[in-house]
Design a protein around this motif. Structure first.
Motif, PDB file in Angstrom:
ATOM      1  N   LEU A   1      13.311   0.814  -8.583  1.00  0.00           N
ATOM      2  CA  LEU A   1      14.529   1.576  -8.844  1.00  0.00           C
ATOM      3  C   LEU A   1      14.868   1.491 -10.322  1.00  0.00           C
ATOM      4  O   LEU A   1      14.463   0.549 -11.007  1.00  0.00           O
ATOM      5  CB  LEU A   1      15.692   1.093  -7.984  1.00  0.00           C
ATOM      6  CG  LEU A   1      16.401  -0.221  -8.292  1.00  0.00           C
ATOM      7  CD1 LEU A   1      17.600  -0.387  -7.355  1.00  0.00           C
ATOM      8  CD2 LEU A   1      15.491  -1.429  -8.155  1.00  0.00           C
ATOM      9  N   SER A   2      15.597   2.509 -10.834  1.00  0.00           N
ATOM     10  CA  SER A   2      15.870   2.600 -12.268  1.00  0.00           C
ATOM     11  C   SER A   2      17.367   2.733 -12.516  1.00  0.00           C
ATOM     12  O   SER A   2      17.899   3.848 -12.524  1.00  0.00           O
ATOM     13  CB  SER A   2      15.128   3.801 -12.864  1.00  0.00           C
ATOM     14  OG  SER A   2      13.732   3.644 -12.771  1.00  0.00           O
ATOM     15  N   PRO A   3      18.050   1.634 -12.740  1.00  0.00           N
ATOM     16  CA  PRO A   3      19.513   1.681 -12.869  1.00  0.00           C
ATOM     17  C   PRO A   3      20.041   2.320 -14.143  1.00  0.00           C
ATOM     18  O   PRO A   3      21.182   2.792 -14.164  1.00  0.00           O
ATOM     19  CB  PRO A   3      19.922   0.206 -12.795  1.00  0.00           C
ATOM     20  CG  PRO A   3      18.704  -0.566 -13.141  1.00  0.00           C
ATOM     21  CD  PRO A   3      17.551   0.247 -12.661  1.00  0.00           C
ATOM     22  N   ILE A   4      19.251   2.365 -15.229  1.00  0.00           N
ATOM     23  CA  ILE A   4      19.788   2.922 -16.480  1.00  0.00           C
ATOM     24  C   ILE A   4      19.040   4.175 -16.921  1.00  0.00           C
ATOM     25  O   ILE A   4      19.202   4.630 -18.058  1.00  0.00           O
ATOM     26  CB  ILE A   4      19.792   1.880 -17.616  1.00  0.00           C
ATOM     27  CG1 ILE A   4      18.371   1.468 -17.995  1.00  0.00           C
ATOM     28  CG2 ILE A   4      20.629   0.666 -17.233  1.00  0.00           C
ATOM     29  CD1 ILE A   4      18.322   0.630 -19.284  1.00  0.00           C
TER      30      ILE A   4
ATOM     31  N   VAL B   1      31.311   3.337 -15.748  1.00  0.00           N
ATOM     32  CA  VAL B   1      29.865   3.505 -15.579  1.00  0.00           C
ATOM     33  C   VAL B   1      29.223   2.194 -15.133  1.00  0.00           C
ATOM     34  O   VAL B   1      28.367   2.172 -14.243  1.00  0.00           O
ATOM     35  CB  VAL B   1      29.223   4.012 -16.889  1.00  0.00           C
ATOM     36  CG1 VAL B   1      27.692   3.935 -16.807  1.00  0.00           C
ATOM     37  CG2 VAL B   1      29.657   5.447 -17.174  1.00  0.00           C
ATOM     38  N   VAL B   2      29.638   1.091 -15.743  1.00  0.00           N
ATOM     39  CA  VAL B   2      29.126  -0.220 -15.335  1.00  0.00           C
ATOM     40  C   VAL B   2      29.445  -0.486 -13.872  1.00  0.00           C
ATOM     41  O   VAL B   2      28.577  -0.906 -13.091  1.00  0.00           O
ATOM     42  CB  VAL B   2      29.708  -1.337 -16.232  1.00  0.00           C
ATOM     43  CG1 VAL B   2      29.439  -2.718 -15.629  1.00  0.00           C
ATOM     44  CG2 VAL B   2      29.115  -1.246 -17.634  1.00  0.00           C
ATOM     45  N   GLU B   3      30.681  -0.247 -13.475  1.00  0.00           N
ATOM     46  CA  GLU B   3      31.087  -0.445 -12.081  1.00  0.00           C
ATOM     47  C   GLU B   3      30.248   0.419 -11.145  1.00  0.00           C
ATOM     48  O   GLU B   3      29.833  -0.030 -10.070  1.00  0.00           O
ATOM     49  CB  GLU B   3      32.563  -0.119 -11.905  1.00  0.00           C
ATOM     50  CG  GLU B   3      33.508  -1.106 -12.573  1.00  0.00           C
ATOM     51  CD  GLU B   3      34.967  -0.683 -12.452  1.00  0.00           C
ATOM     52  OE1 GLU B   3      35.228   0.390 -11.839  1.00  0.00           O
ATOM     53  OE2 GLU B   3      35.839  -1.395 -12.976  1.00  0.00           O
TER      54      GLU B   3
ATOM     55  N   ILE C   1      27.159   1.687 -11.608  1.00  0.00           N
ATOM     56  CA  ILE C   1      25.770   1.219 -11.513  1.00  0.00           C
ATOM     57  C   ILE C   1      25.682  -0.043 -10.670  1.00  0.00           C
ATOM     58  O   ILE C   1      24.772  -0.185  -9.831  1.00  0.00           O
ATOM     59  CB  ILE C   1      25.184   0.969 -12.914  1.00  0.00           C
ATOM     60  CG1 ILE C   1      25.104   2.278 -13.699  1.00  0.00           C
ATOM     61  CG2 ILE C   1      23.799   0.330 -12.807  1.00  0.00           C
ATOM     62  CD1 ILE C   1      24.671   2.109 -15.147  1.00  0.00           C
ATOM     63  N   VAL C   2      26.606  -0.975 -10.866  1.00  0.00           N
ATOM     64  CA  VAL C   2      26.587  -2.224 -10.097  1.00  0.00           C
ATOM     65  C   VAL C   2      26.761  -1.935  -8.607  1.00  0.00           C
ATOM     66  O   VAL C   2      26.044  -2.497  -7.763  1.00  0.00           O
ATOM     67  CB  VAL C   2      27.679  -3.187 -10.609  1.00  0.00           C
ATOM     68  CG1 VAL C   2      27.816  -4.386  -9.676  1.00  0.00           C
ATOM     69  CG2 VAL C   2      27.355  -3.659 -12.032  1.00  0.00           C
ATOM     70  N   THR C   3      27.671  -1.037  -8.276  1.00  0.00           N
ATOM     71  CA  THR C   3      27.874  -0.661  -6.866  1.00  0.00           C
ATOM     72  C   THR C   3      26.634   0.014  -6.314  1.00  0.00           C
ATOM     73  O   THR C   3      26.215  -0.257  -5.179  1.00  0.00           O
ATOM     74  CB  THR C   3      29.088   0.278  -6.732  1.00  0.00           C
ATOM     75  OG1 THR C   3      30.250  -0.401  -7.187  1.00  0.00           O
ATOM     76  CG2 THR C   3      29.287   0.704  -5.277  1.00  0.00           C
ATOM     77  N   TRP C   4      26.019   0.883  -7.123  1.00  0.00           N
ATOM     78  CA  TRP C   4      24.794   1.568  -6.704  1.00  0.00           C
ATOM     79  C   TRP C   4      23.681   0.560  -6.413  1.00  0.00           C
ATOM     80  O   TRP C   4      22.970   0.675  -5.409  1.00  0.00           O
ATOM     81  CB  TRP C   4      24.369   2.538  -7.801  1.00  0.00           C
ATOM     82  CG  TRP C   4      23.150   3.348  -7.505  1.00  0.00           C
ATOM     83  CD1 TRP C   4      23.078   4.509  -6.783  1.00  0.00           C
ATOM     84  CD2 TRP C   4      21.805   3.054  -7.941  1.00  0.00           C
ATOM     85  NE1 TRP C   4      21.773   4.963  -6.746  1.00  0.00           N
ATOM     86  CE2 TRP C   4      20.978   4.092  -7.446  1.00  0.00           C
ATOM     87  CE3 TRP C   4      21.242   2.038  -8.700  1.00  0.00           C
ATOM     88  CZ2 TRP C   4      19.604   4.127  -7.693  1.00  0.00           C
ATOM     89  CZ3 TRP C   4      19.875   2.068  -8.934  1.00  0.00           C
ATOM     90  CH2 TRP C   4      19.068   3.098  -8.438  1.00  0.00           C
ATOM     91  N   LEU C   5      23.531  -0.424  -7.284  1.00  0.00           N
ATOM     92  CA  LEU C   5      22.518  -1.455  -7.085  1.00  0.00           C
ATOM     93  C   LEU C   5      22.790  -2.265  -5.816  1.00  0.00           C
ATOM     94  O   LEU C   5      21.868  -2.541  -5.027  1.00  0.00           O
ATOM     95  CB  LEU C   5      22.479  -2.395  -8.296  1.00  0.00           C
ATOM     96  CG  LEU C   5      21.807  -1.866  -9.561  1.00  0.00           C
ATOM     97  CD1 LEU C   5      22.157  -2.744 -10.754  1.00  0.00           C
ATOM     98  CD2 LEU C   5      20.294  -1.805  -9.381  1.00  0.00           C
TER      99      LEU C   5
ATOM    100  N   LYS D   1      26.204   1.099 -25.917  1.00  0.00           N
ATOM    101  CA  LYS D   1      27.629   0.967 -25.627  1.00  0.00           C
ATOM    102  C   LYS D   1      27.859   0.013 -24.460  1.00  0.00           C
ATOM    103  O   LYS D   1      28.780  -0.816 -24.487  1.00  0.00           O
ATOM    104  CB  LYS D   1      28.233   2.338 -25.315  1.00  0.00           C
ATOM    105  CG  LYS D   1      28.326   3.251 -26.511  1.00  0.00           C
ATOM    106  CD  LYS D   1      28.868   4.623 -26.130  1.00  0.00           C
ATOM    107  CE  LYS D   1      28.906   5.547 -27.334  1.00  0.00           C
ATOM    108  NZ  LYS D   1      29.371   6.917 -26.971  1.00  0.00           N
ATOM    109  N   ILE D   2      27.028   0.107 -23.446  1.00  0.00           N
ATOM    110  CA  ILE D   2      27.147  -0.790 -22.298  1.00  0.00           C
ATOM    111  C   ILE D   2      26.793  -2.219 -22.709  1.00  0.00           C
ATOM    112  O   ILE D   2      27.423  -3.185 -22.267  1.00  0.00           O
ATOM    113  CB  ILE D   2      26.257  -0.304 -21.135  1.00  0.00           C
ATOM    114  CG1 ILE D   2      26.851   0.975 -20.539  1.00  0.00           C
ATOM    115  CG2 ILE D   2      26.109  -1.379 -20.069  1.00  0.00           C
ATOM    116  CD1 ILE D   2      26.066   1.553 -19.405  1.00  0.00           C
ATOM    117  N   ALA D   3      25.780  -2.365 -23.570  1.00  0.00           N
ATOM    118  CA  ALA D   3      25.402  -3.700 -24.054  1.00  0.00           C
ATOM    119  C   ALA D   3      26.562  -4.374 -24.764  1.00  0.00           C
ATOM    120  O   ALA D   3      26.823  -5.572 -24.566  1.00  0.00           O
ATOM    121  CB  ALA D   3      24.203  -3.595 -24.995  1.00  0.00           C
ATOM    122  N   ALA D   4      27.281  -3.605 -25.578  1.00  0.00           N
ATOM    123  CA  ALA D   4      28.439  -4.158 -26.286  1.00  0.00           C
ATOM    124  C   ALA D   4      29.530  -4.546 -25.293  1.00  0.00           C
ATOM    125  O   ALA D   4      30.154  -5.609 -25.416  1.00  0.00           O
ATOM    126  CB  ALA D   4      28.972  -3.148 -27.295  1.00  0.00           C
TER     127      ALA D   4
END
Length: 262
Positions: free
Chosen positions: A160-163, A6-8, A10-14, A173-176
């Motif tokens: 834009l709203s990434p989360i 999920v992190v990957e 969102i980062v790619t989307w951004l 969970k992503i913060a951790a």
């Protein structure tokens, strides 16, 4: 949830969005809360320049210190992160002196709380305009599409709203996974708009875990009559907030003139 994937994603989307929009980077308002910490870290991972902005207005010291701790960590981990503090306390106080008031103290307090958020939105867009950046929103799914717990044209005014497709529990969970400072991960969520210690749960009357549950039940087509006790109370809170804040979540109404009248 596959947190790493999920992190990957969102980062790619951004990165793709910024590249296609031909902008130079991102600007993020830092509050000392979990959502802005996750959003700014995800933006930093794109490699694009990221400007973290602190905008205190009579802010509680623990919120300020958490925000600074996070920014320091980001700068230590990413060389594309810069920061600026713009203290809006005097601006806010001057605004209060310039506008009329009414006797209903609760109404005045809420209007001024929303004004804080709108002053910050204007500040972020000023900086975005200077640098050719996008304003990255920090709202999560429960806030943005469940109970509408944000200020229209305040923290809801973003590019834009990434989360915004992540539940609050998923944001944690992503913060951790991203090693956001523990002080932020354990802090009680608060919008910090009233200059006191009230939390989001104090204002809403339900925790984010409860609201997530209610949002899922609503999507399943459940009604208030399906529940009893605390579940019924939480579901009612969710439905009331959702209905009252539809004006934030739905497109702005447009008066469409019949063709025969033009």
């Amino acid at each position: 949830m596959n947190t790493e994937k999920v992190v990957e994603y969102i980062v790619t989307w951004l990165k793709d969005y910024a590249t296609n929009a031909k902008v130079n980077g991102f600007v993020v308002g830092i509050s000392g809360g979990i959502d802005s910490a996750v959003t700014s870290t995800l933006c930093a991972k794109t490699g694009f320049p990221v400007l973290c902005v602190e905008m205190p207005i009579h802010q509680a010291e623990n919120q300020v210190s958490r925000g600074r701790e996070h920014i320091t960590q980001l700068k230590n981990n990413f060389n594309n992160v810069a920061s600026v503090e713009i203290n809006l306390t005097t601006t806010f106080d001057n605004f209060k002196k310039a506008v009329p008031t009414i006797e209903n103290e609760a109404t005045v307090a809420m209007s001024l709380a929303n004004t804080r958020a709108r002053l910050r939105m204007s500040t972020l867009y000023y900086l975005a305009g200077l640098h050719g950046y996008l304003v990255a929103g920090t709202g999560n799914k429960v806030e943005d599409f469940g109970v509408g717990f944000y200020t229209k044209y305040g923290d809801g005014g973003v590019d834009l709203s990434p989360i915004a497709d992540l539940m609050k529990s998923e944001v944690y969970k992503i913060a951790a996974f991203l090693n956001v400072p523990n002080s932020i991960q354990i802090a009680q969520p608060t919008d910090g708009l009233f200059g006191d210690s009230r939390t989001d749960e104090d204002q809403i009357g339900a925790s984010y875990d409860e609201l997530e549950w209610a949002m899922i039940q609503d999507e399943l087509g459940k009604t208030e009559s399906d529940f009893t006790s605390r579940e019924k109370e939480v579901f009612k809170i969710y439905k009331q907030r959702n209905k009252a804040n539809k004006h934030k979540m739905d497109p702005i109404p447009v008066c469409e003139i019949p063709k025969e009248l033009k």
